[in-house]
Design a protein around this motif. Sequence first.
Motif, PDB file in Angstrom:
ATOM      1  N   UNK A  15     129.397 -23.800  79.838  1.00 25.31           N
ATOM      2  CA  UNK A  15     127.926 -23.507  80.500  1.00 25.31           C
ATOM      3  C   UNK A  15     128.194 -22.908  81.825  1.00 25.31           C
ATOM      4  N   UNK A  18     128.099 -19.358  83.134  1.00 28.75           N
ATOM      5  CA  UNK A  18     127.161 -18.365  83.119  1.00 28.75           C
ATOM      6  C   UNK A  18     126.789 -18.311  84.587  1.00 28.75           C
ATOM      7  N   UNK A  44     118.259 -12.375  82.451  1.00 25.68           N
ATOM      8  CA  UNK A  44     117.755 -13.438  81.247  1.00 25.68           C
ATOM      9  C   UNK A  44     118.161 -13.265  79.662  1.00 25.68           C
ATOM     10  N   UNK A  47     121.621 -14.528  79.498  1.00 27.22           N
ATOM     11  CA  UNK A  47     121.806 -15.999  79.501  1.00 27.22           C
ATOM     12  C   UNK A  47     121.321 -16.339  78.336  1.00 27.22           C
ATOM     13  N   UNK A  48     120.408 -15.955  77.558  1.00 27.65           N
ATOM     14  CA  UNK A  48     119.991 -16.441  76.455  1.00 27.65           C
ATOM     15  C   UNK A  48     120.878 -16.076  75.475  1.00 27.65           C
ATOM     16  N   UNK A 114     112.559 -13.992  73.675  1.00 24.86           N
ATOM     17  CA  UNK A 114     112.592 -13.436  75.004  1.00 24.86           C
ATOM     18  C   UNK A 114     113.455 -12.143  74.710  1.00 24.86           C
TER      19      UNK A 114
ATOM     20  N   UNK B  19     115.934 -20.561  91.206  1.00 27.26           N
ATOM     21  CA  UNK B  19     115.991 -20.523  89.858  1.00 27.26           C
ATOM     22  C   UNK B  19     116.178 -21.571  88.814  1.00 27.26           C
ATOM     23  N   UNK B  21     117.560 -22.453  85.297  1.00 30.52           N
ATOM     24  CA  UNK B  21     118.133 -21.831  84.211  1.00 30.52           C
ATOM     25  C   UNK B  21     119.109 -22.857  83.279  1.00 30.52           C
ATOM     26  N   UNK B  22     119.892 -22.346  82.534  1.00 30.64           N
ATOM     27  CA  UNK B  22     120.852 -23.144  81.653  1.00 30.64           C
ATOM     28  C   UNK B  22     121.563 -24.109  82.246  1.00 30.64           C
ATOM     29  N   UNK B  23     121.910 -23.690  83.531  1.00 31.42           N
ATOM     30  CA  UNK B  23     123.060 -24.493  84.073  1.00 31.42           C
ATOM     31  C   UNK B  23     122.574 -25.491  85.244  1.00 31.42           C
ATOM     32  N   UNK B  53     113.497 -17.569  85.711  1.00 28.48           N
ATOM     33  CA  UNK B  53     113.330 -18.901  84.776  1.00 28.48           C
ATOM     34  C   UNK B  53     114.034 -18.233  83.502  1.00 28.48           C
ATOM     35  N   UNK B  54     114.734 -19.241  82.672  1.00 31.28           N
ATOM     36  CA  UNK B  54     114.976 -18.882  81.408  1.00 31.28           C
ATOM     37  C   UNK B  54     114.359 -19.972  80.263  1.00 31.28           C
ATOM     38  N   UNK B  56     115.446 -22.378  79.055  1.00 36.57           N
ATOM     39  CA  UNK B  56     115.693 -23.619  79.379  1.00 36.57           C
ATOM     40  C   UNK B  56     114.676 -24.341  80.256  1.00 36.57           C
TER      41      UNK B  56
END
Lengths: 139, 109
Positions: A15, A18, A44, A47-48, A114, B19, B21-23, B53-54, B56
């Motif tokens: 992770x 990323x 985005x 990341x997804x 998304x 931000x 995000x996933x992290x 924003x994602x 997550x």
Amino acid sequence: MAERKEAHFIIENQVEELAVLFDKIEELAETWQWSVPLTMNINLVLEEAVSNVIFYSFDDERKHEIIIYISIQENELTIVISDDGKPFDPTSAQLPDVELKTEDRPVGGLGIFLISKIMNSVSYTRKNKLNILTLTKTI
Amino acid sequence: MNLTNEKIGDFTVLHIEGRIDTTNFSQFESEINRLFDAGEMNIVFDCSGLHYISSSGLRVFLIAQKKTLPINGKLHLCKLQPAIKEIFDISGFSSIFKIFETQESALKS
């Protein structure tokens, strides 16, 4: 005809990687002079897609490489994400119903949704024991 | 991500910068849970400094909204940047949350 531009990045299935990817995309966006909204959208989408690979493609504890290719030809942006994990087709996931009320909304499934909204096409193939996800967008 | 909060009337205003995000979404989730545990059930999220924003991060907003519904709490968002508003629109979150242009209007509703 406009010159074809290409770049590729290799990250590990962690992770934390990323954040490395985000930095690389920011650099690329500057070099290729992307607008701020385009940069955000590509960030985005990556990341997804890449987090899905990190979370769902690998059963073992070993390190794996995820390879991300980005190219632009004319006004067509193509992203290809490849990994050597177990077969995993994100396009087969059921997309969430975004019309549902809060209490009925499931909390998952938004990532691939998304991606499909931001990109013009999303396709998956399994080839030579690799998952290959191809995303395109007209920019 | 940088989170700061202030108490204004019945609301806690949570300023989000950077931000989600996933992290780092768990940092955001912990802060919301901390506010809920402290009995703060009316929150205005000031998103003027939120530039990414994602899913997550969206997930944390949705879980928070699900928690506040049964206790009649209020989760209001304000000052979303256009690109963030677009993500809320396409994911259907604009109809789940009350979104305001200014912090003043978010506090009055």
